[in-house]
Design a protein around this motif. Structure first.
Motif, PDB file in Angstrom:
ATOM      1  N   LYS A  26       0.837  -1.210   0.000  1.00 11.64           N
ATOM      2  CA  LYS A  26       0.000   0.000   0.000  1.00 11.64           C
ATOM      3  C   LYS A  26       0.869   1.257   0.000  1.00 11.64           C
ATOM      4  N   GLU A  27       1.907   1.260   0.830  1.00 12.96           N
ATOM      5  CA  GLU A  27       2.796   2.442   0.884  1.00 12.96           C
ATOM      6  C   GLU A  27       3.504   2.657  -0.450  1.00 12.96           C
ATOM      7  N   ILE A  28       3.970   1.560  -1.051  1.00 12.32           N
ATOM      8  CA  ILE A  28       4.649   1.670  -2.344  1.00 12.32           C
ATOM      9  C   ILE A  28       3.663   2.208  -3.380  1.00 12.32           C
ATOM     10  N   PHE A  29       2.460   1.649  -3.391  1.00 13.90           N
ATOM     11  CA  PHE A  29       1.467   2.071  -4.378  1.00 13.90           C
ATOM     12  C   PHE A  29       1.150   3.554  -4.217  1.00 13.90           C
ATOM     13  N   GLU A  30       0.918   3.973  -2.990  1.00 16.59           N
ATOM     14  CA  GLU A  30       0.507   5.365  -2.785  1.00 16.59           C
ATOM     15  C   GLU A  30       1.634   6.347  -3.073  1.00 16.59           C
ATOM     16  N   SER A  31       2.897   5.932  -2.849  1.00 18.90           N
ATOM     17  CA  SER A  31       3.977   6.874  -3.135  1.00 18.90           C
ATOM     18  C   SER A  31       4.435   6.830  -4.590  1.00 18.90           C
ATOM     19  N   ARG A  32       4.328   5.672  -5.264  1.00 20.73           N
ATOM     20  CA  ARG A  32       4.899   5.562  -6.615  1.00 20.73           C
ATOM     21  C   ARG A  32       3.875   5.486  -7.727  1.00 20.73           C
ATOM     22  N   CYS A  33       2.710   4.973  -7.461  1.00 22.89           N
ATOM     23  CA  CYS A  33       1.794   4.616  -8.545  1.00 22.89           C
ATOM     24  C   CYS A  33       0.542   5.482  -8.558  1.00 22.89           C
ATOM     25  N   ALA A  34       0.166   6.013  -7.391  1.00 21.05           N
ATOM     26  CA  ALA A  34      -1.127   6.693  -7.281  1.00 21.05           C
ATOM     27  C   ALA A  34      -1.192   7.967  -8.109  1.00 21.05           C
ATOM     28  N   LYS A  35      -0.032   8.571  -8.389  1.00 22.35           N
ATOM     29  CA  LYS A  35      -0.106   9.815  -9.162  1.00 22.35           C
ATOM     30  C   LYS A  35      -0.708   9.568 -10.553  1.00 22.35           C
ATOM     31  N   CYS A  36      -0.519   8.424 -11.130  1.00 18.30           N
ATOM     32  CA  CYS A  36      -1.159   8.100 -12.404  1.00 18.30           C
ATOM     33  C   CYS A  36      -2.432   7.264 -12.210  1.00 18.30           C
ATOM     34  N   HIS A  37      -2.357   6.275 -11.333  1.00 19.04           N
ATOM     35  CA  HIS A  37      -3.474   5.331 -11.211  1.00 19.04           C
ATOM     36  C   HIS A  37      -4.516   5.780 -10.192  1.00 19.04           C
ATOM     37  N   GLY A  38      -4.160   6.723  -9.305  1.00 15.97           N
ATOM     38  CA  GLY A  38      -5.085   7.127  -8.245  1.00 15.97           C
ATOM     39  C   GLY A  38      -5.029   6.148  -7.089  1.00 15.97           C
ATOM     40  N   LYS A  39      -5.335   6.634  -5.887  1.00 20.12           N
ATOM     41  CA  LYS A  39      -5.280   5.785  -4.683  1.00 20.12           C
ATOM     42  C   LYS A  39      -6.129   4.536  -4.815  1.00 20.12           C
ATOM     43  N   ASP A  40      -7.279   4.672  -5.502  1.00 21.25           N
ATOM     44  CA  ASP A  40      -8.166   3.515  -5.643  1.00 21.25           C
ATOM     45  C   ASP A  40      -8.002   2.824  -6.998  1.00 21.25           C
ATOM     46  N   LYS A  76      11.788  -1.957 -12.279  1.00 20.10           N
ATOM     47  CA  LYS A  76      12.708  -2.974 -11.752  1.00 20.10           C
ATOM     48  C   LYS A  76      14.034  -2.411 -11.237  1.00 20.10           C
ATOM     49  N   SER A  77      14.422  -1.204 -11.708  1.00 17.43           N
ATOM     50  CA  SER A  77      15.662  -0.647 -11.166  1.00 17.43           C
ATOM     51  C   SER A  77      15.399   0.159  -9.889  1.00 17.43           C
ATOM     52  N   ARG A  78      14.120   0.437  -9.611  1.00 13.48           N
ATOM     53  CA  ARG A  78      13.808   1.281  -8.449  1.00 13.48           C
ATOM     54  C   ARG A  78      13.159   0.528  -7.310  1.00 13.48           C
ATOM     55  N   LEU A  79      12.595  -0.639  -7.603  1.00 14.17           N
ATOM     56  CA  LEU A  79      11.990  -1.454  -6.553  1.00 14.17           C
ATOM     57  C   LEU A  79      12.658  -2.826  -6.569  1.00 14.17           C
ATOM     58  N   THR A  80      12.749  -3.461  -5.404  1.00 10.71           N
ATOM     59  CA  THR A  80      13.296  -4.814  -5.355  1.00 10.71           C
ATOM     60  C   THR A  80      12.225  -5.794  -5.853  1.00 10.71           C
ATOM     61  N   ASP A  81      12.637  -7.022  -6.163  1.00 13.24           N
ATOM     62  CA  ASP A  81      11.684  -8.053  -6.593  1.00 13.24           C
ATOM     63  C   ASP A  81      10.575  -8.223  -5.561  1.00 13.24           C
ATOM     64  N   LYS A  82      10.991  -8.195  -4.287  1.00 18.37           N
ATOM     65  CA  LYS A  82      10.018  -8.359  -3.196  1.00 18.37           C
ATOM     66  C   LYS A  82       9.006  -7.215  -3.187  1.00 18.37           C
ATOM     67  N   GLU A  83       9.502  -6.005  -3.399  1.00 16.30           N
ATOM     68  CA  GLU A  83       8.607  -4.840  -3.399  1.00 16.30           C
ATOM     69  C   GLU A  83       7.640  -4.900  -4.581  1.00 16.30           C
ATOM     70  N   ILE A  84       8.139  -5.350  -5.732  1.00 19.90           N
ATOM     71  CA  ILE A  84       7.279  -5.479  -6.909  1.00 19.90           C
ATOM     72  C   ILE A  84       6.177  -6.505  -6.640  1.00 19.90           C
ATOM     73  N   LYS A  85       6.558  -7.605  -6.012  1.00 18.55           N
ATOM     74  CA  LYS A  85       5.580  -8.644  -5.667  1.00 18.55           C
ATOM     75  C   LYS A  85       4.532  -8.072  -4.707  1.00 18.55           C
ATOM     76  N   ARG A  86       5.002  -7.326  -3.723  1.00 17.70           N
ATOM     77  CA  ARG A  86       4.100  -6.779  -2.713  1.00 17.70           C
ATOM     78  C   ARG A  86       3.141  -5.750  -3.313  1.00 17.70           C
TER      79      ARG A  86
END
Ligand code: HEC
Length: 96
Positions: A26-40, A76-86
């Motif tokens: 959730k933290e990764i999504f809200e800091s990295r992805c939400a600007k394009c995809h939105g929180k929901d 993949k250069s900014r998140l670890t495999d584990k973070e991508i999975k999460r």
């Protein structure tokens, strides 16, 4: 303290620190992805897929996040495999 104890204390404090900086999906999504995809997941900036309606399987979801697609950047250069999975697991929870 003898040397071995100092080493043990050092290792314990280092691993405590590593755990603290580990981010949830959730933290990764809200800091990295939400600007394009939105929180929901529905914002759709620059044609970002509405993640609530996403039908892709686990492997494709992980591949898209790792490699990016068109406007979506590669992570993949900014998140670890584990973070991508999460974060991929978190994206699944947005589906309605
Ligand atoms: C710069 C804006 C942007 C950011 C930041 C971004 N995305 Fe995307 N995302 C997009 C766009 C645009 C698409 C559609 C790509 C296409 O044209 O096929 C997309 C597609 C996707 C898809 C594919 C869904 C499907 O059903 O095919 C997933 C999954 C996804 N994004 C997850 C994420 C995750 C997780 C993050 C954060 C680590 C993220 N995105 C960050 C713009 C973004």
């Amino acid at each position: 303290m003898n040397k071995r104890m100092i080493l043990a204390v050092l290792l314990i404090s280092l691993s405590a620190k590593a755990q603290k900086t580990e981010k949830t999906g959730k933290e990764i999504f809200e800091s990295r992805c939400a600007k394009c995809h939105g929180k929901d997941g529905t914002k759709g900036l620059w044609g970002a897929t509405n993640l609530k309606g996403s039908q892709v399987g686990d492997n494709e979801r992980i591949a898209t996040i790792s490699n990016g697609r068109r406007i979506m950047p590669s992570w993949k250069s900014r998140l670890t495999d584990k973070e991508i999975k999460r974060v991929a697991d978190y994206v699944k929870t947005l589906k309605s």
